[in-house]
Design an enzyme around this catalytic site. Sequence first.
Site, PDB file in Angstrom:
ATOM      1  N   TYR A   1      20.216  19.430 -14.320  1.00 41.53           N
ATOM      2  CA  TYR A   1      19.959  19.185 -15.802  1.00 41.53           C
ATOM      3  C   TYR A   1      18.697  19.730 -16.037  1.00 41.53           C
ATOM      4  O   TYR A   1      18.384  20.722 -16.932  1.00 41.53           O
ATOM      5  CB  TYR A   1      20.081  17.616 -16.142  1.00 41.53           C
ATOM      6  CG  TYR A   1      19.009  17.402 -17.383  1.00 41.53           C
ATOM      7  CD1 TYR A   1      17.894  16.971 -17.180  1.00 41.53           C
ATOM      8  CD2 TYR A   1      19.617  17.807 -18.598  1.00 41.53           C
ATOM      9  CE1 TYR A   1      17.164  16.945 -18.183  1.00 41.53           C
ATOM     10  CE2 TYR A   1      18.850  17.432 -19.666  1.00 41.53           C
ATOM     11  CZ  TYR A   1      17.539  16.930 -19.481  1.00 41.53           C
ATOM     12  OH  TYR A   1      16.817  16.684 -20.834  1.00 41.53           O
TER      13      TYR A   1
ATOM     14  N   SER B   1      12.217  20.028 -22.310  1.00 40.10           N
ATOM     15  CA  SER B   1      11.716  18.684 -21.524  1.00 40.10           C
ATOM     16  C   SER B   1      10.530  18.966 -20.479  1.00 40.10           C
ATOM     17  O   SER B   1      10.588  19.740 -19.876  1.00 40.10           O
ATOM     18  CB  SER B   1      13.325  18.253 -20.747  1.00 40.10           C
ATOM     19  OG  SER B   1      12.937  17.004 -19.927  1.00 40.10           O
TER      20      SER B   1
ATOM     21  N   ASP C   1      13.768  10.641  -9.001  1.00 42.68           N
ATOM     22  CA  ASP C   1      12.712  10.337  -9.812  1.00 42.68           C
ATOM     23  C   ASP C   1      11.607  10.765  -9.424  1.00 42.68           C
ATOM     24  O   ASP C   1      11.129  10.960  -8.280  1.00 42.68           O
ATOM     25  CB  ASP C   1      12.745   8.750  -9.879  1.00 42.68           C
ATOM     26  CG  ASP C   1      13.555   8.170 -10.799  1.00 42.68           C
ATOM     27  OD1 ASP C   1      14.044   8.990 -11.654  1.00 42.68           O
ATOM     28  OD2 ASP C   1      13.868   7.024 -10.833  1.00 42.68           O
TER      29      ASP C   1
ATOM     30  N   LYS D   1      17.131  23.445 -18.328  1.00 43.98           N
ATOM     31  CA  LYS D   1      16.185  23.515 -19.293  1.00 43.98           C
ATOM     32  C   LYS D   1      15.188  24.606 -18.933  1.00 43.98           C
ATOM     33  O   LYS D   1      14.756  25.387 -19.704  1.00 43.98           O
ATOM     34  CB  LYS D   1      15.297  22.224 -19.360  1.00 43.98           C
ATOM     35  CG  LYS D   1      16.079  21.027 -19.922  1.00 43.98           C
ATOM     36  CD  LYS D   1      16.631  21.049 -21.315  1.00 43.98           C
ATOM     37  CE  LYS D   1      17.498  20.092 -21.963  1.00 43.98           C
ATOM     38  NZ  LYS D   1      17.735  20.486 -23.167  1.00 43.98           N
TER      39      LYS D   1
HETATM   40  C1  WQD Z   1      12.603   6.287 -16.734  1.00 44.57           C
HETATM   41  C2  WQD Z   1      12.092   5.434 -15.685  1.00 44.57           C
HETATM   42  C3  WQD Z   1      13.475   5.048 -13.886  1.00 44.57           C
HETATM   43  C4  WQD Z   1      16.819   3.387 -15.722  1.00 44.57           C
HETATM   44  C5  WQD Z   1      15.033  11.842 -18.132  1.00 44.57           C
HETATM   45  C6  WQD Z   1      15.225  13.140 -18.131  1.00 44.57           C
HETATM   46  C7  WQD Z   1      14.351  13.552 -19.367  1.00 44.57           C
HETATM   47  C8  WQD Z   1      15.137  13.106 -20.643  1.00 44.57           C
HETATM   48  C9  WQD Z   1      15.159  11.686 -20.338  1.00 44.57           C
HETATM   49  C10 WQD Z   1      17.229  13.333 -21.521  1.00 44.57           C
HETATM   50  C11 WQD Z   1      12.271   6.038 -14.452  1.00 44.57           C
HETATM   51  C12 WQD Z   1      13.343   3.842 -14.492  1.00 44.57           C
HETATM   52  C13 WQD Z   1      15.436   3.919 -15.607  1.00 44.57           C
HETATM   53  C14 WQD Z   1      16.887   1.960 -15.004  1.00 44.57           C
HETATM   54  C15 WQD Z   1      14.934   1.971 -14.220  1.00 44.57           C
HETATM   55  N1  WQD Z   1      16.393  13.481 -20.438  1.00 44.57           N
HETATM   56  N2  WQD Z   1      14.761   3.250 -14.717  1.00 44.57           N
HETATM   57  N3  WQD Z   1      15.952   1.380 -14.307  1.00 44.57           N
HETATM   58  O1  WQD Z   1      14.354   9.979 -15.667  1.00 44.57           O
HETATM   59  O2  WQD Z   1      12.209   9.567 -16.824  1.00 44.57           O
HETATM   60  O3  WQD Z   1      13.706  11.177 -17.893  1.00 44.57           O
HETATM   61  O4  WQD Z   1      15.452  11.246 -19.249  1.00 44.57           O
HETATM   62  O5  WQD Z   1      16.818  12.712 -22.670  1.00 44.57           O
HETATM   63  O6  WQD Z   1      14.363  14.933 -19.463  1.00 44.57           O
HETATM   64  O7  WQD Z   1      14.267  13.960 -17.082  1.00 44.57           O
HETATM   65  O8  WQD Z   1      14.152   8.574 -18.023  1.00 44.57           O
HETATM   66  O9  WQD Z   1      14.687   6.621 -18.784  1.00 44.57           O
HETATM   67  O10 WQD Z   1      16.225   7.476 -16.857  1.00 44.57           O
HETATM   68  O11 WQD Z   1      13.906   6.839 -16.473  1.00 44.57           O
HETATM   69  O12 WQD Z   1      13.990   1.501 -13.489  1.00 44.57           O
HETATM   70  O13 WQD Z   1      18.024   1.371 -15.245  1.00 44.57           O
HETATM   71  O14 WQD Z   1      12.845   4.088 -15.940  1.00 44.57           O
HETATM   72  O15 WQD Z   1      13.432   5.029 -12.365  1.00 44.57           O
HETATM   73  O16 WQD Z   1      11.159   5.472 -13.490  1.00 44.57           O
HETATM   74  P1  WQD Z   1      13.524   9.978 -17.049  1.00 44.57           P
HETATM   75  P2  WQD Z   1      14.743   7.381 -17.578  1.00 44.57           P
END
Ligand code: WQD
Length: 345
Positions: free
Chosen positions: A153, A128, A302, A157
């Site tokens: 998590y 990741s 984040d 990785k």
């Molecule tokens: C993306 C953006 C949130 C939800 C993680 C892991 C990565 C992979 C994907 C597993 C961020 C914003 C999110 C919401 C929001 N792991 N957000 N409202 O954290 O970039 O990546 O998940 O598959 O390895 O690190 O992904 O989709 O959670 O968030 O504003 O209800 O969307 O703050 O900026 P992330 P995410």
Amino acid sequence: MKKARILVTGGTGYIGSHTAVELINAGYPVVIIDNLSNSNRDVLDGIEAITGVRPPFVEGDCTDFDTLKKLFADYPDIKGIINFAASKAVGESVKKPLLYYRNNLNTLINLLDLMAPNGVRGIVFSSSCTVYGEPDQNPVTEATPRKNATSPYGNTKKISEDIICDTVAAGAPFKAILLRYFNPVGAHPSALIGELPNGVPQNLIPYLTQTAMGVRPMLSVFGNDYPTPDGTCIRDFINVVDLAKAHVVAVERLVEDKCLEPVEVFNLGTGRGVSVLELINTFEEATGVKVPHQFAPRREGDITQVWADPTRANTVLGWNADTPLADTMVSAWRWQQRLREKGIM
Ligand code: WQD
């Protein structure tokens, strides 16, 4: 010539199921093992409906050595492994670190232990972009220094990558490819498989489509005070089918012994940074469906922005993530509509 059998661990999960489809479409026999902790068996119906092939399925936990040992005995023609089996919720990992270390690391160690005695030539590891932490500059290349993980998590990785590198360096008779995903999104264009997280979605897109469908009243945008053009976080959102196709190229490279190094690393992204607000706007324009959303405080852990330089994957693998984001948003929405039609959500 008959292609080598590929073991897909976690193959009824989101990325695993899309990869199983592309492997079968490319002519690879597949066997899936999954403990169904974050997926369900009827994903196999979707894979069969798309490909016409129902892959052999073993319900089992990869942290159990004897379960895996029996699987290799039952399928002695496995020559490649793609390892998706892992817990993957960033927030949950902070609350339950031992569950994440035990599940994600024991799974990998069991697989690595069983590869040499069973003549397996290579393993593709689902890594990741989280290993880069908050990069000093974007886009990130494979040479960008890894940083301390911001969650257990993410740490699993990083540690997994080190375990693989150390094992190969110690003379293991196999090679490995580490695929560092950015943000996988969307669903198969058939809408027969897609992302279906248990409970309240942690990731942005499933929460967004459930809000658009009215399952959730409001999407919270976590933070609009970041140092970015529109104040919201920036990510590299990559279509899940494009991502799956990269795995076929990678495992073929291993089973056909085309790797240039014992361990190869590739960033799998589009090379384009997109903000959360831009993504919401893209979804609304592409589908014509409004997403009720409000700004909320930043989410712990984040990072502000990360997106890939995918040049190495483009040139060495001959692979490109070229599905337009609008089409990907439509695929996510069609999947959500299918879930509603099936009375699931
Ligand atoms: C993306 C953006 C949130 C939800 C993680 C892991 C990565 C992979 C994907 C597993 C961020 C914003 C999110 C919401 C929001 N792991 N957000 N409202 O954290 O970039 O990546 O998940 O598959 O390895 O690190 O992904 O989709 O959670 O968030 O504003 O209800 O969307 O703050 O900026 P992330 P995410």
